[in-house]
Write a protein that holds these residues in place. Structure first.
Motif, PDB file in Angstrom:
ATOM      1  N   MET A  30      35.971 -40.217   5.035  1.00 56.10           N
ATOM      2  CA  MET A  30      34.533 -40.193   4.721  1.00 56.10           C
ATOM      3  C   MET A  30      33.725 -39.825   5.967  1.00 56.10           C
ATOM      4  O   MET A  30      32.900 -38.906   5.932  1.00 56.10           O
ATOM      5  CB  MET A  30      34.112 -41.564   4.201  1.00 56.10           C
ATOM      6  CG  MET A  30      32.615 -41.729   3.981  1.00 56.10           C
ATOM      7  SD  MET A  30      32.189 -43.372   3.328  1.00 56.10           S
ATOM      8  CE  MET A  30      32.567 -44.410   4.753  1.00 56.10           C
ATOM      9  N   ASP A  31      33.973 -40.508   7.069  1.00 52.65           N
ATOM     10  CA  ASP A  31      33.175 -40.285   8.280  1.00 52.65           C
ATOM     11  C   ASP A  31      33.423 -38.915   8.891  1.00 52.65           C
ATOM     12  O   ASP A  31      32.520 -38.308   9.475  1.00 52.65           O
ATOM     13  CB  ASP A  31      33.491 -41.360   9.324  1.00 52.65           C
ATOM     14  CG  ASP A  31      32.945 -42.729   8.950  1.00 52.65           C
ATOM     15  OD1 ASP A  31      32.209 -42.810   7.945  1.00 52.65           O
ATOM     16  OD2 ASP A  31      33.254 -43.705   9.655  1.00 52.65           O
ATOM     17  N   MET A  32      34.660 -38.416   8.790  1.00 49.75           N
ATOM     18  CA  MET A  32      35.012 -37.135   9.391  1.00 49.75           C
ATOM     19  C   MET A  32      34.755 -35.967   8.450  1.00 49.75           C
ATOM     20  O   MET A  32      35.063 -34.828   8.766  1.00 49.75           O
ATOM     21  CB  MET A  32      36.478 -37.159   9.840  1.00 49.75           C
ATOM     22  CG  MET A  32      36.740 -38.205  10.904  1.00 49.75           C
ATOM     23  SD  MET A  32      38.502 -38.487  11.235  1.00 49.75           S
ATOM     24  CE  MET A  32      38.404 -40.012  12.195  1.00 49.75           C
ATOM     25  N   PHE A  80      39.786 -28.307  11.983  1.00 45.16           N
ATOM     26  CA  PHE A  80      41.077 -28.992  11.900  1.00 45.16           C
ATOM     27  C   PHE A  80      40.997 -30.207  12.819  1.00 45.16           C
ATOM     28  O   PHE A  80      40.784 -30.072  14.021  1.00 45.16           O
ATOM     29  CB  PHE A  80      42.201 -28.046  12.319  1.00 45.16           C
ATOM     30  CG  PHE A  80      43.564 -28.692  12.398  1.00 45.16           C
ATOM     31  CD1 PHE A  80      44.113 -29.332  11.296  1.00 45.16           C
ATOM     32  CD2 PHE A  80      44.296 -28.647  13.573  1.00 45.16           C
ATOM     33  CE1 PHE A  80      45.367 -29.921  11.365  1.00 45.16           C
ATOM     34  CE2 PHE A  80      45.557 -29.227  13.658  1.00 45.16           C
ATOM     35  CZ  PHE A  80      46.097 -29.865  12.549  1.00 45.16           C
ATOM     36  N   VAL A  81      41.150 -31.391  12.228  1.00 44.55           N
ATOM     37  CA  VAL A  81      40.973 -32.652  12.952  1.00 44.55           C
ATOM     38  C   VAL A  81      42.336 -33.308  13.167  1.00 44.55           C
ATOM     39  O   VAL A  81      43.155 -33.384  12.234  1.00 44.55           O
ATOM     40  CB  VAL A  81      40.046 -33.602  12.164  1.00 44.55           C
ATOM     41  CG1 VAL A  81      39.916 -34.949  12.877  1.00 44.55           C
ATOM     42  CG2 VAL A  81      38.677 -32.967  11.954  1.00 44.55           C
ATOM     43  N   LEU A  82      42.573 -33.782  14.368  1.00 50.67           N
ATOM     44  CA  LEU A  82      43.782 -34.563  14.655  1.00 50.67           C
ATOM     45  C   LEU A  82      43.386 -36.034  14.747  1.00 50.67           C
ATOM     46  O   LEU A  82      42.556 -36.424  15.575  1.00 50.67           O
ATOM     47  CB  LEU A  82      44.425 -34.120  15.964  1.00 50.67           C
ATOM     48  CG  LEU A  82      45.617 -34.972  16.431  1.00 50.67           C
ATOM     49  CD1 LEU A  82      46.750 -34.948  15.410  1.00 50.67           C
ATOM     50  CD2 LEU A  82      46.116 -34.521  17.789  1.00 50.67           C
ATOM     51  N   ARG A  83      43.993 -36.837  13.883  1.00 47.83           N
ATOM     52  CA  ARG A  83      43.701 -38.271  13.831  1.00 47.83           C
ATOM     53  C   ARG A  83      44.993 -39.048  14.033  1.00 47.83           C
ATOM     54  O   ARG A  83      45.979 -38.808  13.325  1.00 47.83           O
ATOM     55  CB  ARG A  83      43.071 -38.609  12.476  1.00 47.83           C
ATOM     56  CG  ARG A  83      42.603 -40.035  12.364  1.00 47.83           C
ATOM     57  CD  ARG A  83      41.769 -40.199  11.120  1.00 47.83           C
ATOM     58  NE  ARG A  83      42.527 -40.283   9.896  1.00 47.83           N
ATOM     59  CZ  ARG A  83      42.143 -39.791   8.725  1.00 47.83           C
ATOM     60  NH1 ARG A  83      41.015 -39.118   8.621  1.00 47.83           N
ATOM     61  NH2 ARG A  83      42.891 -39.941   7.651  1.00 47.83           N
ATOM     62  N   ILE A  84      45.014 -39.953  14.971  1.00 45.47           N
ATOM     63  CA  ILE A  84      46.191 -40.768  15.234  1.00 45.47           C
ATOM     64  C   ILE A  84      46.037 -42.094  14.500  1.00 45.47           C
ATOM     65  O   ILE A  84      45.162 -42.902  14.827  1.00 45.47           O
ATOM     66  CB  ILE A  84      46.377 -41.005  16.741  1.00 45.47           C
ATOM     67  CG1 ILE A  84      46.438 -39.670  17.496  1.00 45.47           C
ATOM     68  CG2 ILE A  84      47.626 -41.839  16.998  1.00 45.47           C
ATOM     69  CD1 ILE A  84      47.607 -38.804  17.133  1.00 45.47           C
ATOM     70  N   THR A 129      40.081 -30.014   7.376  1.00 48.65           N
ATOM     71  CA  THR A 129      41.366 -30.646   7.092  1.00 48.65           C
ATOM     72  C   THR A 129      41.716 -31.578   8.242  1.00 48.65           C
ATOM     73  O   THR A 129      41.097 -31.535   9.310  1.00 48.65           O
ATOM     74  CB  THR A 129      42.480 -29.598   6.940  1.00 48.65           C
ATOM     75  OG1 THR A 129      42.657 -28.910   8.194  1.00 48.65           O
ATOM     76  CG2 THR A 129      42.139 -28.583   5.862  1.00 48.65           C
ATOM     77  N   ARG A 130      42.717 -32.408   8.014  1.00 44.18           N
ATOM     78  CA  ARG A 130      43.133 -33.321   9.077  1.00 44.18           C
ATOM     79  C   ARG A 130      44.636 -33.499   9.049  1.00 44.18           C
ATOM     80  O   ARG A 130      45.288 -33.471   7.993  1.00 44.18           O
ATOM     81  CB  ARG A 130      42.420 -34.658   8.951  1.00 44.18           C
ATOM     82  CG  ARG A 130      42.387 -35.300   7.540  1.00 44.18           C
ATOM     83  CD  ARG A 130      43.621 -36.013   7.148  1.00 44.18           C
ATOM     84  NE  ARG A 130      43.416 -36.965   6.057  1.00 44.18           N
ATOM     85  CZ  ARG A 130      44.381 -37.665   5.486  1.00 44.18           C
ATOM     86  NH1 ARG A 130      45.626 -37.449   5.845  1.00 44.18           N
ATOM     87  NH2 ARG A 130      44.137 -38.529   4.529  1.00 44.18           N
ATOM     88  N   TYR A 188      43.485 -28.190  17.802  1.00 46.64           N
ATOM     89  CA  TYR A 188      42.608 -28.935  16.897  1.00 46.64           C
ATOM     90  C   TYR A 188      41.179 -28.854  17.410  1.00 46.64           C
ATOM     91  O   TYR A 188      40.914 -28.736  18.604  1.00 46.64           O
ATOM     92  CB  TYR A 188      43.059 -30.393  16.748  1.00 46.64           C
ATOM     93  CG  TYR A 188      43.684 -30.996  17.978  1.00 46.64           C
ATOM     94  CD1 TYR A 188      42.917 -31.672  18.918  1.00 46.64           C
ATOM     95  CD2 TYR A 188      45.053 -30.872  18.203  1.00 46.64           C
ATOM     96  CE1 TYR A 188      43.488 -32.219  20.051  1.00 46.64           C
ATOM     97  CE2 TYR A 188      45.635 -31.425  19.342  1.00 46.64           C
ATOM     98  CZ  TYR A 188      44.839 -32.094  20.261  1.00 46.64           C
ATOM     99  OH  TYR A 188      45.420 -32.623  21.386  1.00 46.64           O
ATOM    100  N   ASP A 189      40.239 -28.885  16.475  1.00 46.43           N
ATOM    101  CA  ASP A 189      38.825 -28.754  16.802  1.00 46.43           C
ATOM    102  C   ASP A 189      38.197 -30.097  17.147  1.00 46.43           C
ATOM    103  O   ASP A 189      37.153 -30.139  17.804  1.00 46.43           O
ATOM    104  CB  ASP A 189      38.072 -28.137  15.619  1.00 46.43           C
ATOM    105  CG  ASP A 189      38.656 -26.795  15.221  1.00 46.43           C
ATOM    106  OD1 ASP A 189      38.600 -25.864  16.045  1.00 46.43           O
ATOM    107  OD2 ASP A 189      39.210 -26.687  14.113  1.00 46.43           O
TER     108      ASP A 189
END
Length: 472
Positions: free
Chosen positions: A191-193, A37-41, A5-6, A68-69
């Motif tokens: 897609m990439d993550m 768990f991804v954190l994207r800014i 998830t993100r 976050y991982d």
């Protein structure tokens, strides 16, 4: 398949309560399934994104304990990747250059609105093989949206949502200056993550069809979508800054524990039977997207107060004390100063009497510093004429061999019996004398925390005040 998830906030403001709930739901789902768990800014809005907002987001997540991982990952660091995907789409024919001027597009929109049609691009440049003769400036890049059939999004909260492709226009995926647009970069990032589940607010539901179609054009299976209903204020209206759309750090500064806020957030739109209080491990064990409510939830400040007091009473005093220390510091009090009472003991004494840490800190000020003045009403009621009682208390307390709660209690009882008074007629003047007001923890516990020297000094001061009133 690893569940991934993100949480993808735009750093144009603080981390508000709705965003924090989204982050929590994403975090819980990943943790339950042993995933990532991804954190994207999402900082492609260069004009509005600020370092201060990024720091506020990171600070809020850290305070809540949502680790976050992977990340934080910044979209502004990935522009080369976005350009490469756009070049690929142009080559494959799933995107095309659009040379329409701003004036033409504005005129097209005005004409459609005049005919009461939904404004959308008319596809003038969709089949061009070379620039038109009147082309000016750099073209934008548009996604070649399929115009036949339907796009179906099997949303885990909303159910099956069907979009008519004829209603989806060829959205711009790169501006004339080459910068990519939101709906495009989100797709490339997911897609990439390798994002498997997108949990986000239902204001993004309409984007899901466009994003799904771009992913399909890139030969990628779209993630599972779950669009969560919004949070409303107490009156059932959309949140505003005035009615509860506060930042997570505002809740911290108002004296709430992160455990209380997390518990409060998870119940805003999710339930597990009738249970109200959850440990973090229980949240991870029980949380499922399928149990997210289909309708909007409303803020309930009294529920948050109740939860906060519950956690102040039940969490280890050392943990609560760590958070309390900052609020004492905000009052100019150093809880670690030499001779200061033990802050963990303060927590144990005050937890039953406080809803927030701010309230606890203010109520505990008298333990660390002499009250500047007595509460006027309490002093008039309990100190005036109490000089003899206070002097007797000084004598009884000075004579104690050990400064312990049980010994202090017996000394106060002895003074009451000696003067043939009810306990309250002795304890209340004593309480006002040492605390400045009519409310404190049990008087024996209060005096233990204050210590012998401070206690006797304050009683003597109150006795002098009472004598001065009697002589006035």
């Amino acid at each position: 398949m690893t569940v991934t998830t993100r949480f993808a906030p735009s750093p144009t403001g603080f981390l508000h309560i709705g965003g924090a709930r989204t982050a929590l739901f994403c975090w819980l789902y990943a943790r339950r399934h042993g995933g990532r768990f991804v954190l994207r800014i999402e900082d492609t809005d260069l004009e509005r994104s600020t370092p201060e907002a990024i720091n506020a987001i990171l600070e809020g997540l850290s305070w809540l304990g949502l680790d976050y991982d992977e990340g934080p990952l910044y979209q502004t660091h990935r522009f080369e990747r976005y350009r490469a995907v756009i070049d690929r789409m142009l080559e494959e024919g799933t995107a095309y250059r659009c040379y329409c001027s701003k004036e033409r597009l504005e005129g097209l929109r005005a004409d459609q609105q005049a005919r009461k049609e939904k404004p959308r691009y008319d596809g003038r440049c969709r089949e061009l093989t070379e620039p038109p003769a009147d082309a000016e400036g750099q073209p934008v890049i548009r996604f070649r949206q399929p115009h036949e059939g339907h796009t179906v999004v099997n949303d885990r909260v909303k159910g099956k949502v069907i979009f008519d492709n004829a209603e989806l226009d060829d959205l711009i995926i790169a501006r004339g200056d080459g910068t990519p647009t939101y709906n495009f970069v989100v797709v490339v990032d997911d897609m990439d993550m390798e994002i498997t589940h997108v949990i986000r607010g239902d204001d993004h539901l309409n984007n899901s069809a466009r994003q799904s179609n771009i992913l399909k054009a890139l030969a990628v299976e779209p993630p599972v979508y779950a669009h969560v209903p919004m949070i409303l204020d107490e009156a059932g209206k959309k949140l505003s800054k005035r009615t509860g759309a506060a930042s997570v750090t505002d809740y911290r500064d108002a004296g709430y524990l992160p455990e209380a806020v997390i518990n409060y957030l998870v119940r805003l739109g999710w339930a597990h039977g009738d249970q109200e209080v959850f440990t973090l491990d229980e949240m991870i064990e029980y949380f499922d997207i399928a149990d997210i409510n289909h309708s909007a939830s409303s803020l309930n400040p009294s529920k948050l107060d109740w939860l906060n007091q519950h956690y102040m009473k039940t969490l280890p005093p050392a943990h609560v004390a760590r958070h309390l220390a900052g609020h004492l510091g905000a009052l100019g009090i150093d809880p670690g100063a030499e001779g200061a009472p033990d802050i963990e003991a303060i927590v144990e004494a005050q937890a039953e009497r406080s809803k927030t840490l701010v309230e606890m800190a203010e109520n505990s000020r008298f333990f660390y510093e002499m009250p500047a003045r007595y509460d006027e009403k309490a002093a008039r009621k309990h100190l005036a004429g109490a000089g003899p009682i206070l002097e007797a208390l000084v004598g009884a307390l000075e004579a104690l061999e050990h400064w312990r709660a049980e010994d202090i209690h017996q000394a106060v009882v002895g003074v009451a019996e000696e003067h043939e008074l009810k306990m309250g007629k002795v304890a209340q003047p004593l309480r006002v004398a040492v605390s400045g007001g009519p409310v404190s923890p049990p008087i024996d516990a209060t005096l233990v925390l204050l210590g012998r020297q401070t206690t006797l000094a304050r009683i003597n001061r109150a006795a002098e005040w009472a004598a001065a009133q009697d002589g006035a």
